[in-house]
Design an enzyme around this catalytic site. Structure first.
Site, mmCIF file in Angstrom:
data_model
loop_
_atom_site.group_PDB
_atom_site.id
_atom_site.type_symbol
_atom_site.label_atom_id
_atom_site.label_comp_id
_atom_site.label_asym_id
_atom_site.label_seq_id
_atom_site.Cartn_x
_atom_site.Cartn_y
_atom_site.Cartn_z
ATOM 1 N N LYS A 82 0.781 -1.201 0.145
ATOM 2 C CA LYS A 82 -0.212 0.027 -0.016
ATOM 3 C C LYS A 82 1.040 1.176 0.030
ATOM 4 O O LYS A 82 0.478 2.115 -0.410
ATOM 5 C CB LYS A 82 -0.896 0.006 1.113
ATOM 6 C CG LYS A 82 -1.859 -1.038 0.982
ATOM 7 C CD LYS A 82 -2.980 -0.899 2.202
ATOM 8 C CE LYS A 82 -3.956 -2.295 2.047
ATOM 9 N NZ LYS A 82 -5.324 -2.081 2.935
ATOM 10 N N ASP A 118 -9.570 2.850 2.286
ATOM 11 C CA ASP A 118 -9.544 2.223 3.477
ATOM 12 C C ASP A 118 -10.337 3.172 4.626
ATOM 13 O O ASP A 118 -10.786 2.799 5.608
ATOM 14 C CB ASP A 118 -8.162 1.886 4.085
ATOM 15 C CG ASP A 118 -7.732 0.673 3.052
ATOM 16 O OD1 ASP A 118 -8.531 -0.238 2.715
ATOM 17 O OD2 ASP A 118 -6.459 0.262 2.959
#
Ligand code: ATR
Length: 288
Positions: A82, A118
């Site tokens: 990420k 997220d």
């Protein structure tokens, strides 16, 4: 379902033209995203498939290049990609830049755009699970120095909760966060030795550590948890409750695992790829 590799991608064009979306991770076996995203694609009648692609950190750049070349619609990134993904896209959505991590890529006619869903996924999950106004609670994030915890802390700080208690076993790993969030008196930093006090001063406990409670990995006293606490465990098990959720429930404390966040971050990712409507119910059913 297959797990793809970077080496298998070149043969893709001729064999699996409908494979146009996926999740890149290392490991990636555990990912429930294909189940959820394929249900969404079917519900919208879209002729694509979403697969798992095993990509080691040293081959992430190559994987991005191949997927761009193959005309993939987009992909998700899971651990440990990420942060590395940030520098591999052409353009960053402002929220992803702010959270310093991406989990979603959109291939917009050859231009790769990086998003982070997220944060909003976490917000939607917490709001749905506990029916709370996040601006009116005191939130503790355990593991705020790790990858997932750092992004969550940054996101939650923007929501301006009543208090935000950021906790990490290794205090030094929160130095960046401390510098970034300095000056906000509602935000405080703690190490694991102070966990008892953190529990006393928080309403909502968000576990972003990679450690389970099983086998006493996290050293907590059972009576730190009270009936008016809420517990959110960002990880999820393939079956049944995570140790932390099971522990909280045994104490009668409302607790939810990361599946709900997985659902919502996935729904926001789908929206980046295909716009609305997002078949959230089909995705939810697929995760059951
Ligand atoms: P990283 O970002 O460090 O590569 P991560 O998997 O994103 O790794 O984050 C792991 C998080 O879980 C970290 O916050 C880690 O704490 P440290 O920073 O002190 O390593 C936390 N963690 C893992 N195991 C833990 C344990 N047994 N007790 C407490 N925290 C733990």
């Amino acid at each position: 379902m297959d797990i793809w590799t970077v080496d298998a991608l070149p043969s893709l064009g001729s064999t699996k033209p409908e494979f146009q979306l996926g999740v890149l991770g290392d490991p990636v076996e555990h990912s429930l995203s294909p189940r959820m995203q394929n249900a969404a694609l079917a519900a919208r009648g879209l002729p694509y498939r979403y697969e798992r692609v095993h990509v080691s950190p040293s081959r992430l750049e190559e994987a991005f290049a191949r997927l761009r070349e193959l005309g993939f619609i987009g992909w998700n990134l899971t651990l440990p990609h990420k942060i590395a993904g940030l520098s591999l896209v052409d353009r960053l959505d402002p929220e992803a830049a702010d959270l310093e991590a991406i989990n979603t890529v959109l291939n917009h006619g050859g231009e790769l755009i990086g998003f982070n869903t997220d944060g909003r996924g976490l917000q939607a999950a917490l709001t749905e699970a506990f029916k709370i106004d996040l601006t009116k609670v005191r939130i503790a994030v355990l593991g705020a120095g790790g990858g997932a915890g750092h992004a969550s802390a940054r996101f939650l700080a923007r929501l301006r909760p009543e208090r935000l208690l950021l906790v990490n076993r290794t205090l030094a790993k929160m130095e960046n966060l401390k510098n970034q969030l300095a000056g906000d008196p509602r935000i405080t930093f703690w190490d694991f030795d102070q966990l008892e006090r953190v529990f006393r001063e928080a309403d909502l406990i968000v576990n972003a550590t990679s450690a389970g409670l099983a086998g006493g990995i996290l050293d907590w006293e059972p009576d730190w948890l009270q009936a008016d606490h809420r517990v959110f465990d960002m990880v999820y098990g393939r079956e049944g409750d995570t140790p932390m959720v099971a522990w909280a429930k045994r104490k009668g404390v409302p607790a939810v695992d990361g599946r709900l966040m997985l659902l919502h971050q996935g729904a926001f990712a789908f929206e980046h790829w295909f716009g609305r409507p997002v078949p959230v119910q089909a995705m939810r059913d697929a995760l059951r």
